[in-house]
Design a protein around this motif. Structure first.
Motif, short mmCIF file in Angstrom:
data_model
loop_
_atom_site.label_atom_id
_atom_site.label_comp_id
_atom_site.label_asym_id
_atom_site.label_seq_id
_atom_site.Cartn_x
_atom_site.Cartn_y
_atom_site.Cartn_z
N TYR C 175 0.83 -1.20 0.00
CA TYR C 175 0.00 0.00 0.00
C TYR C 175 0.87 1.25 0.00
N ARG C 176 1.81 1.29 0.93
CA ARG C 176 2.70 2.47 1.01
C ARG C 176 3.50 2.61 -0.26
N LEU C 177 4.02 1.51 -0.72
CA LEU C 177 4.87 1.53 -1.91
C LEU C 177 4.08 2.08 -3.09
N GLU C 184 7.44 4.91 -10.52
CA GLU C 184 8.38 3.80 -10.70
C GLU C 184 7.63 2.50 -10.97
N ILE C 185 6.55 2.29 -10.24
CA ILE C 185 5.80 1.04 -10.42
C ILE C 185 5.17 0.99 -11.81
N ILE C 186 4.61 2.12 -12.24
CA ILE C 186 4.00 2.14 -13.58
C ILE C 186 5.07 1.87 -14.63
N THR C 271 7.88 -5.38 -8.94
CA THR C 271 7.90 -4.50 -10.11
C THR C 271 8.79 -3.28 -9.84
N TYR C 272 8.62 -2.74 -8.67
CA TYR C 272 9.43 -1.60 -8.27
C TYR C 272 10.91 -2.00 -8.25
N ALA C 273 11.20 -3.17 -7.69
CA ALA C 273 12.59 -3.63 -7.60
C ALA C 273 13.18 -3.80 -8.99
N VAL C 274 12.41 -4.33 -9.92
CA VAL C 274 12.91 -4.51 -11.28
C VAL C 274 13.27 -3.16 -11.89
N GLU C 286 17.70 -4.39 -0.65
CA GLU C 286 16.81 -3.85 0.38
C GLU C 286 15.37 -3.95 -0.07
N ARG C 287 14.48 -3.84 0.88
CA ARG C 287 13.06 -3.94 0.58
C ARG C 287 12.26 -3.14 1.59
N VAL C 288 10.97 -2.98 1.29
CA VAL C 288 10.08 -2.30 2.21
C VAL C 288 9.32 -3.36 2.99
N LEU C 289 9.17 -3.14 4.27
CA LEU C 289 8.34 -4.07 5.04
C LEU C 289 7.56 -3.32 6.11
N THR C 290 6.55 -3.98 6.61
CA THR C 290 5.72 -3.40 7.67
C THR C 290 6.06 -4.11 8.96
N VAL C 291 6.35 -3.32 9.97
CA VAL C 291 6.47 -3.94 11.29
C VAL C 291 5.24 -3.48 12.06
#
Lengths: 323, 281, 443, 203, 191
Positions: C175-177, C184-186, C271-274, C286-291
Motif C-alpha cells: 500500500y505504502r509503496l 516507478e511502479i508504472i 515491479t518496483y525492484a525490477v 533492500e526492501r520495504v516491510l511493515t512492522v
C-alpha cells in the motif's frame, strides 16, 4: 521430565488468527431458535410438553455423561450443546400424550445408539434424535400414533383425534390453513406451529448455521412432486401447500435434515440429499402405510450421505483446464 | 421304487451335466499359479511391513518364486522363516543377521531445549513442518512418538525423558520407524554391534554445544584414542565406520567422551580384559 | 466502481489502520548483518566469499546454482565475519554470510546501469539484469523473477497483472509503496509488459485502498494499455490464481502456472525492484516491510536492508508491548511463526508481525461436525475437511484425489473452522506424507 | 496345534472361546432370523445339532475316500441330505414350528458353521473327535441363539418360552421381535462378548 | 404392475438383508470397502438371476411333476454350487483385481444363504417363470443396495472413534439395525 524452552514464543502453523465461531456457539444458536417451537409446544400442550421436554433433555444429557465417563473422555464435552439439541429435537417429534418412560427410553436410544456407539459428536451417521424416535415408533407403534388435541382447542371426541396428515390420509379431512400456520392442530409437540418453525429456520439461515440448500431443496421438491400429483388428480391428492405446512416437514427441513454432522459436506451432495428427502416424503406420505414419512426419509437419506460425499466432489478451481 | 429310481437318475443327470460344464470351464479359464507362492506366503509372518522391499508378504513370495529374489529378506521372520523358505525352494538356507533399529539421539528434554511453545498436531512429522521442528537442535528427536505409533510390533515406547526406547527383543528390524522419522534419527544396526554415536548433529561444535548437552562436539578425542580406524570424523560428527575394529584399545575414547555422544549400547555386555590399560588411558 | 472478485473466500478484520498512515522510513542496517544463502524458492546459492574477506555494498556474495535459484549480494560494506549456518525465519539453519558492517556503505565499483534509459533494454537484457540482481518475488513466495519472466514459447503471455491486492491483514507494505513510488511502479510494469510481450496491464487493488485506486486511475487516464481493477476486499484476493480469476475470469489449470493461461502476475514490490535495478544497476539488497501488530509499540513501514535483524527493527519500532505471544514473518494468514527475533530479514520478508499473548486465539478443538464452513469458503473449491480426514488417517493417495496437492495453504479453512481444527497444518502434513509416499514408490 | 489338546478341549472350545456365532461370526442369518421366540431358537438349535453331528460322522468316516477337488460338493450333498431329513421331520411332526422357521431349516445347508467345521475339522480328524467338535460347536451355536432369543422374547413380548415372565406393567417393545431388534440385539451381544474376550485376555 | 410390485418389494420393503436376514455373512464380511461391495453385489445379483433362470424349470418341470419335492434342497444347492464355481473361474480369469478384493468371499457365495433362500422362497411363493426372474433381479439389487450403503457408511466409520469392542461386526450390526428401522418407513408402500 520438564521441557526446557529457549523462548517464550508460540510456534504454530499458519493461519495465526481465527474467526469467532465455535462449535458450542453454533449449537446454542440452534438451541436458541428451537426455543420458538418449544414455546409453541408449551403453549399448546402445557404440562405434557414441559414433562416430555424435561425428561427428554435430562435423559439425553445423562446418557451422554455415562458414555463419556465409560470411555474416559473429557466430561466437559457434555456442555457442547449437542446432547441438549438431541434432547429437545427428540421431544419435539413425540406425541404430546406419550408415557414418560417411553420418552426416557427414546432419549437413551437416541444418544446411545444414535451417537455414542459411533464415537460421539461428529462421527454419527444418523440423526440421533430421529434414531430415538424411529426406535420408539417401532417399539410402541400404537402409543406413537395416538394424538392429543392442543389444550386450547375444544374437541368433542378426543379418542379419534387425528393429525392433519392422518386426518387427510385416512378420512380426507382437511385442517384449516390458519390452524396449520399458527399451530392450533394435533401432532407431535414441535411440528404444529408452521410460522414459528419458519421464523426459527430463517434465523439460522441468516446466521448461516444451516445449509440453505437443504431446506430449499426439500421444500421445493415436496412442492413439485406433490404439485404434479395434485395437478393429475386434485380430488385424490392433497394440495402441495397443505403438505408443506402439515406434519413434521418444516421441523424436519429446518432442524433435522440440516444437522451438520449427518448431512453431506459437498454442495451437490446437499442438493441430491434434499431432493431425495423430498421425494421420499411424498412417496411415503402418499403411497406408504403411514401418514407421515419425514423421519424415515431423513434417516434413509442419512445413510446415503457417505456415498453422496464420496461421489459429489466439487470441481477444483482450474480442474479440467489444459496445462 | 420308481421314486428312488427317478431321484437317482435326476440327481445323476444334473450332477453329470454340471460336472461337464465345470470341467470344460476349468480347462478354458484356468489360471496357473505356482503352488510354491501360496506355500511361501503362508510361512511368511503376514506383517506386511515391507521390510523386504516388497509391498506385502504375498508380493515377496511371488518375487522369490518368479524372479528368484533372495530368500533371506524377511527380517521379521528371521532365520526360521528363511530356513523354511529354503526348504520349499530346495535351496541352501542363507544366513540372516538380526538387525534392530537404534536411536541416534540423546537429546532428552533436559539436555536439549525446545525453541518455543509448539501448538499444533502432536506428531513429529507435523511438528517438523513448523519452524522445522520445535527442538532447538536441527538434528534432534522431536519426541512426539511417530516411531512408537508406526511400529507394528509394539517394540518402541516413548520414555518420560522424551526419547524413544526400542525393545531389541521385539524389534524385527523391519525399518518402518526408520522411514517414519522425519529427522532420520533411527537407523538399523546388526544387533551384536555395541558401539554407537548417539548424535546426528553436523552443526559446528559451538552450535551443538549451545543447543544440547549430549551432542557430539567434534572434539576428536575418541578418534584419536582409537588407533584401529574404527572411527572417523566428518562434518563435525564421529562415525563408526568399522564396528568390528572397535576393539578394546578404543574403549578409552568412550570413557573420555565429554558429552557421552559415543557410547556402548549395552555397557553391561562389555568385557574389559585388561582393566589396568584402561585406567591408564 | 465495478469491483471484481473471485468466488468464496473470507473477510478477516484487516487491521491495516495500525500502520497505514506511516510513510516509508529508511532504517539503517545494524552492526552485523546475516545473509542466508538460501532465501528463495529453488536451489541455494553458493558462497563466493570467505572469512575475513572485505565486501562492498552490492557485491555478489552468493552465486545462483541452477536455473531456479537466485544470486545473493552484500547489502553493506564491511568484513566477512564468518560463513556458517545461521537460523533464518524459515526455521532451518541455513549457510549464511555474516558481515561486520563498517557503516561506510562503500559501493561496489561495478554497480552501474547497463543503459541510461530503463526503457531501452531488450527483453533478453531485462531477464539477464533481473537474474543478475537476484530479484525474487517479494510478495512472500520468493520465486526467482527471471524464471517467471521467461515463460515457455508455446504459451504466449498477453496480460500482465500487477498484484497490489495485499489481502493479508495488518500488512501495508504494498500500500505504502504504491502510494509513494507510483511512477516507478508504472514504469516497471511497462517494462515487464514489453519483456513478456503482453499487450495489457491490469493493476489489481482491493477497495480498502481507495486512495491508491483513485491515484492510479488519475495517473493512467487515457492509457488504453493500463487498467486499474478495483477488487473487493476479501482474503485471499492476492493469491495468483484468485487474482487471475477475479480480473480475467480465467482459471489456471490444476498443477499449472499463470503462463498457462497467458498471464504474468507480479507483485508491485517486485515491479518496483525490477525498475530500480534497471535504472541504477543496484541488485536487490533492500526492501520495504511493515512492522506491525498489537504487540509492537509503534507500527511502521520501513525500508530495510536484507540481513537486518528482526530484533533491531522491533526495537526501532518501540519494542514489544506486553508479553509477545507470537512473532510472525509475513501476515497472520500465511506468515511463519518465529521462535526468536534474532533472525535476519529475507528478500521475501513482507512484514514482521507481533501478536501479544492475550490476543492469541485460544479455542478448544472439537471433532469435525461437518458444518461445511471450510467448503463454503475455500477459494480453490476444495473440501478441506475431507482432505484432512484422509491425511489424518494416512490415506494420502485418496487425499490427493480430493485435491490435496491443489491446496494453496491460504489458511481460509482454518480461519473459519468452528471446531478449531488445524486444517492447514493437517494438509501440510498430508502433502509431506504424499510426497514421501511418491518418493518411496519411485524407488 | 489341535493334536496336542485334550478331547475335552475339542468340545468346550466351541462353547465360548471359538463360539461360532459370537466369536467367529458364522451362521448369522439364522441367528438373526429365528430368535424372535425362544421356541423357534430351540427348534433351530436341535436341527443344527442333528445336522452338524450326523454330517460330521459321515464326513469323518469317508474323509479318506473323497478326492480333494470335489470335497466341498460332497460335503454339501451329505449335509443337504441330513437337512432334508430334518426339514421333513419337522414339517411332519411340528408343522407350526416348521412354518415359523420358514426357509431357515433348509438353509442350514448353507450355514457357514456346518461347512466350516467339515472343512476345518471333520475332514481331518477321527470320528470321535469330530463328534466332540460338532457337539461343541452346535452347542455354542445353541447358546448364542438362546441368549438372543431370550433377550428378544422377554423384551419384545414379556414372555420366555411363551410363559409370562414380566408383569402386566411391562409394555412390550415391539421392535425387539421385528428385524431391527434382531440386528440391534446381536450387535450389542457381539460387541459385549468381544469386550469380555479382550478383558479376559488381558487378565 | 405385478412385476413392479414384486421388484420394489424385493428391493426395498422385504429387503433380503434387512428384513429376511439372508446373506448376512457377506453383508458383514464384504461391506468394509465400497469397491468390493459393488463387485460382490453384482456377483450376487448375477448368480441370483441365473439361479432363477435355472432353478425354476428344474423345480416346475422335473421335481414337481415327479413328486420329488424332497430333492429340492439337494438339487438347488448343486445348481448353485456349480454356478458359483463357474463365476469364480470367470472373474479370476477376467479381473485379477476383483478376484483379490473378493478373496475368500467368492466361494462363500455358494454358502450365501441369500441365493438358496431366494430359490426356496421363489418356490414357496409360487411365482411364474417371469416373476421368479424379476424377483431374482430385485432381490439381488436389494442385496447390493444394502451392501453398498453399508460399505459407504463403514468406510466413513474407519475415521470414527468407534468403541474398540464394537469395531467391525458390532457396529455393522447396529448400523444394520438402524437401517432396518429406517427401511420400515417403506412398510405399507405396497398393499
Amino acid at each position: 521430565m520438564k521441557k526446557q524452552y529457549a523462548s517464550e514464543f508460540v510456534l504454530s502453523s499458519s493461519p495465526h488468527i481465527r474467526n469467532k465461531e465455535s462449535v458450542p456457539k453454533i449449537m446454542y444458536w440452534v438451541v436458541g431458535t428451537l426455543l420458538l417451537p418449544v414455546g409453541a409446544s408449551i403453549y399448546f400442550f402445557r404440562m405434557n410438553a414441559i414433562r416430555i421436554l424435561l425428561i427428554s433433555i435430562v435423559f439425553s444429557i445423562l446418557t451422554e455423561l455415562i458414555f463419556l465417563a465409560a470411555r474416559k473422555k473429557d466430561l466437559s464435552a457434555v456442555f457442547d450443546g449437542s446432547a441438549l439439541i438431541t434432547g429437545i429435537l427428540l421431544a419435539l417429534t413425540l406425541p404430546p400424550g406419550l408415557k414418560s418412560s417411553y420418552v426416557a427410553i427414546g432419549a437413551f436410544v437416541a444418544i446411545a445408539l444414535g451417537k455414542q456407539v459411533f464415537g460421539g459428536l461428529g462421527y454419527n451417521i444418523f440423526n440421533p434424535a430421529l434414531v430415538g424416535r424411529a426406535f420408539l415408533q417401532a417399539a410402541f407403534p400404537v402409543a406413537m400414533t395416538t394424538w392429543v388435541p392442543p389444550v386450547v382447542q375444544k374437541v368433542v371426541d378426543a379418542k379419534t383425534f387425528a393429525t392433519p396428515l392422518g386426518g387427510f390420509k385416512f378420512s380426507h379431512i382437511l385442517t384449516p390453513y390458519k390452524n396449520l400456520i399458527i399451530g392450533n392442530t394435533g401432532g407431535s409437540l414441535g411440528e404444529t406451529s408452521a410460522i414459528l418453525l419458519i421464523i426459527g429456520g430463517t434465523i439460522l439461515l441468516i446466521k448461516k448455521y444451516i445449509d440453505w440448500r437443504i431446506p430449499t431443496g426439500i421444500l421445493l421438491s415436496v412442492f413439485v412432486f406433490q404439485g404434479a400429483l395434485y395437478i393429475a388428480n386434485p380430488q385424490k391428492f392433497a394440495n402441495p401447500l397443505y403438505f408443506l405446512f402439515a406434519g413434521g416437514l418444516l421441523l424436519g427441513a429446518f432442524f433435522m435434515a440440516t444437522d451438520m454432522v449427518t448431512s453431506p459436506i459437498t454442495p451437490k451432495g446437499s442438493w441430491i440429499y434434499a431432493i431425495g428427502i423430498g421425494f421420499l416424503v411424498v412417496l411415503i406420505r402418499v403411497f406408504g402405510g403411514l401418514p407421515e414419512g419425514v423421519m424415515y426419509s431423513i434417516l434413509i437419506m442419512n445413510s446415503f450421505v457417505p456415498l453422496l460425499n464420496r461421489y459429489t466432489r466439487p470441481k477444483i478451481l482450474g480442474e479440467g483446464g489444459k496445462k | 421304487m420308481s421314486t428312488l429310481l427317478i431321484s437317482i437318475i435326476t440327481l445323476g443327470v444334473l450332477a453329470l451335466l454340471f460336472a461337464v460344464i465345470l470341467a470344460a470351464a476349468d480347462a478354458k479359464l484356468r489360471v496357473e499359479v505356482d503352488p510354491k507362492i501360496e506355500e511361501i506366503d503362508t510361512i511368511l509372518p503376514q506383517a506386511n511391513c515391507g521390510a523386504c522391499g516388497y509391498p506385502g508378504c504375498k508380493n515377496y513370495a511371488t518375487a522369490i518364486v518368479e524372479k528368484g529374489e533372495e530368500i533371506n529378506k524377511c527380517s521379521v521372520g528371521g532365520q526360521p522363516v528363511t530356513d523354511l523358505i529354503a526348504k520349499i525352494m530346495g535351496v541352501e538356507s542363507a544366513a540372516t543377521t538380526k538387525v534392530v533399529a537404534r536411536v541416534h539421539c540423546r537429546g532428552t528434554e533436559e539436555a536439549a531445549k525446545r525453541k518455543g511453545y509448539y501448538e499444533g498436531i502432536e506428531t513429529c512429522r507435523a511438528a517438523a513442518l513448523v519452524s522445522s521442528g520445535d527442538k532447538l537442535c536441527d538434528w534432534g528427536c522431536l519426541g512426539y512418538g511417530d516411531c512408537e505409533r508406526s511400529c507394528p510390533f509394539d517394540a518402541i515406547t516413548m520414555m518420560p525423558d522424551g526419547l524413544p526406547f526400542i525393545d531389541e527383543e521385539k524389534c524385527t528390524g523391519c525399518g518402518i520407524c526408520v522411514e517414519e522419522c522425519p529427522k532420520d534419527i533411527l537407523e538399523l544396526h546388526p544387533i551384536d554391534e555395541n558401539v554407537m554415536i548417539f548424535c546426528r548433529s553436523q552443526d559446528p561444535p559451538k552450535q551443538s554445544r549451545a543447543v544440547c548437552k549430549n551432542a557430539c562436539i567434534a572434539c576428536n578425542i575418541c578418534v584419536r584414542k582409537c588407533p584401529t580406524g574404527a572411527l572417523t570424523m566428518e562434518n563435525n560428527l564421529v562415525y563408526v565406520v568399522a564396528p568390528e575394529k572397535f576393539t578394546e584399545e578404543c574403549y578409552g575414547g568412550i570413557d573420555k567422551c565429554p558429552t557421552g555422544a559415543i557410547n556402548f549400547v549395552h555397557p553391561e555386555k562389555v568385557v574389559r580384559t585388561d582393566k589396568q590399560e584402561n585406567d591408564k588411558a | 466502481m465495478n469491483k471484481k472478485t473471485f468466488p468464496k473466500g473470507v473477510h478477516p478484520p484487516d487491521k491495516k489502520e495500525l500502520s497505514k498512515e506511516f510513510k516509508i522510513e529508511f532504517f539503517p542496517p545494524g552492526k552485523t548483518v546475516v545473509i542466508p544463502l538460501h532465501q528463495h524458492t529453488g536451489a541455494p546459492a553458493e558462497p563466493l566469499v570467505k572469512k575475513k574477506d572485505r565486501v562492498l555494498k552490492g557485491q555478489k556474495i552468493g552465486e545462483a546454482k541452477g536455473f531456479i535459484s537466485a544470486n545473493i549480494h552484500s547489502p553493506v560494506s564491511g568484513t566477512v565475519k564468518s560463513v556458517e549456518p545461521h537460523v533464518t525465519p524459515l526455521g532451518k539453519n541455513v549457510l549464511s554470510v555474516i558481515i561486520e558492517n563498517d557503516g561506510e556503505d562503500e559501493l561496489f565499483p561495478e554497480i552501474k546501469p547497463l543503459k541510461d534509459d530503463p526503457f531501452s533494454y531488450s527483453p533478453e537484457e531485462v531477464r539477464n539484469a533481473v537474474r543478475e540482481a537476484g530479484i525474487v518475488g517479494l510478495g512472500g513466495a520468493a520465486f526467482p523473477t527471471s524464471v517467471k519472466l521467461s515463460p515457455p514459447k508455446e504459451y504466449p503471455v498477453d496480460t500482465v497483472i500487477l498484484n497490489g491486492a495485499e489481502c493479508e491483514p495488518y500488512l501495508t507494505t504494498d500500500y505504502r509503496l504504491m502510494l509513494e513510488k507510483t511512477d516507478e511502479i508504472i514504469a516497471g510494469a511497462e517494462i515487464l509488459k514489453e519483456t513478456v510481450g503482453a499487450s495489457k496491464i491490469y493493476i489489481g487493488v482491493e477497495d480498502n485502498k481507495e486512495d491508491v485506486i483513485n491515484l492510479y486511475e488519475e495517473k493512467l487516464k487515457g492509457r488504453s494499455d493500463f487498467e486499474v481493477a478495483p477488487l473487493k476486499t476479501k482474503y485471499p484476493q492476492g493469491g495468483e490464481k484468485m487474482l487471475i480469476k477475479a480480473i480475467l475470469g480465467r482459471e489456471v489449470p490444476t498443477g499449472g502456472l499463470p503462463f498457462h493461461v497467458g498471464v504474468l502476475v507480479q507483485n508491485v514490490g517486485t515491479t518496483y525492484a525490477v525498475y530500480e535495478t534497471l535504472k541504477t544497476g543496484m541488485p536487490l539488497i533492500e526492501r520495504v516491510l511493515t512492522v506491525t501488530g498489537e504487540g509492537v509499540k509503534e507500527p511502521k513501514n520501513l525500508q530495510v536492508r536484507v540481513g537486518t535483524m528482526f530484533k533491531d527493527i522491533i526495537e526501532y519500532a518501540g519494542g514489544y508491548v506486553g508479553k509477545p505471544g507470537k512473532l510472525i514473518m509475513g501476515g497472520p494468514m500465511m506468515g511463519i511463526s518465529q521462535w526468536t527475533d534474532v533472525v535476519p530479514v529475507l528478500k521475501a520478508t513482507s512484514g514482521i508481525l507481533v501478536i501479544p499473548e492475550e490476543e492469541l486465539p485460544k479455542k478448544k478443538e472439537y471433532n469435525c461436525i461437518g458444518c461445511n464452513s471450510c467448503v463454503e469458503h475455500c477459494p480453490m473449491n476444495l473440501v478441506p475437511t475431507r482432505i484432512v480426514v484422509l491425511s489424518k488417517n494416512e490415506r494420502f493417495e485418496d487425499a490427493k484425489s480430493w485435491g490435496l496437492m491443489d491446496c494453496i495453504e491460504c489458511g481460509t479453512c482454518s480461519y473459519v473452522c468452528p471446531a478449531n481444527i488445524p486444517l492447514v497444518h493437517w494438509i501440510r502434513f498430508g502433502k509431506s506424507g504424499y510426497i514421501k509416499l511418491r518418493k518411496k514408490s519411485e524407488k | 496345534m489341535d493334536e496336542n489338546k485334550s478331547y475335552l478341549y475339542d468340545f468346550i472350545k466351541g462353547l465360548w472361546k471359538e463360539n461360532p456365532v459370537l466369536v467367529q461370526l458364522l451362521g448369522m442369518c439364522p441367528t438373526l432370523a429365528v430368535t424372535n421366540a425362544v421356541v423357534n431358537a430351540v427348534a433351530m438349535s436341535v436341527a443344527v445339532v442333528f445336522v452338524l453331528t450326523s454330517s460330521a460322522i459321515i464326513i469323518s468316516a469317508i474323509r479318506k475316500f473323497i478326492p480333494g477337488q470335489v470335497r466341498i460338493a460332497s460335503y454339501i450333498v451329505v449335509i443337504a441330505t441330513f437337512v432334508t431329513m430334518a426339514d421333513r421331520y419337522l414339517a411332519a411332526f411340528y408343522p407350526a414350528q416348521s412354518k415359523a422357521l420358514g426357509p431357515f431349516i433348509p438353509l442350514i445347508v448353507v450355514n457357514c458353521i456346518i461347512l466350516g467345521r467339515m472343512e476345518a475339522f471333520a475332514s481331518k480328524n477321527s470320528i470321535f473327535r469330530s463328534i466332540l467338535d460338532a457337539l461343541g460347536m452346535s452347542f455354542g451355536f445353541a447358546i448364542a441363539l438362546l441368549l438372543m432369543a431370550s433377550f428378544r422374547e422377554i423384551l419384545g413380548n414379556g414372555t420366555w418360552f411363551n410363559m409370562r415372565v414380566l408383569g402386566s406393567w411391562w409394555d412390550n417393545w415391539m421392535v425387539m421381535i421385528l428385524p431391527p431388534g434382531a440386528f440391534l440385539t446381536l450387535g450389542t451381544i457381539v460387541g459385549f462378548s468381544k469386550f469380555l474376550q479382550t478383558k479376559f485376555k488381558k487378565a | 404392475m405385478d412385476l413392479l410390485i414384486i421388484f420394489v418389494s424385493a428391493l426395498l420393503i422385504n429387503n433380503f438383508v434387512l428384513s429376511y436376514f439372508l446373506g448376512i455373512c457377506p453383508f458383514l464380511g464384504v461391506s468394509n470397502k465400497l469397491s468390493s461391495a459393488v463387485s460382490m453385489g453384482m456377483a450376487v445379483t448375477f448368480v441370483m438371476t441365473i439361479t432363477a433362470i435355472v432353478t425354476w424349470p428344474i423345480y416346475h418341470l422335473i421335481l414337481a411333476p415327479y413328486h420329488l419335492e424332497f430333492l429340492e434342497i439337494v438339487s438347488f444347492i448343486l445348481v448353485i454350487a456349480s454356478l458359483v464355481q463357474f463365476v469364480e473361474m470367470f472373474i479370476r480369469k477376467t479381473s485379477e483385481a476383483i478376484y483379490d478384493a473378493l478373496g475368500i468371499y467368492l466361494p462363500l457365495i455358494t454358502t450365501n444363504c441369500a441365493i438358496l433362500g431366494f430359490a426356496l422362497i421363489a418356490v414357496l411363493k409360487n411365482y411364474t417363470y417371469i416373476e421368479t426372474i424379476v424377483f431374482g433381479v430385485g432381490a439381488g439389487l436389494g442385496f447390493t443396495l444394502a451392501l453398498v450403503i453399508m460399505a459407504g457408511i463403514r468406510e466413513e466409520l474407519d475415521f470414527a472413534d468407534v468403541p474398540e469392542s464394537l469395531k467391525g461386526p458390532g457396529i455393522t450390526l447396529l448400523v444394520a439395525g438402524i437401517l432396518a428401522l429406517s427401511f420400515m418407513g417403506f412398510a405399507g408402500l405396497i398393499k
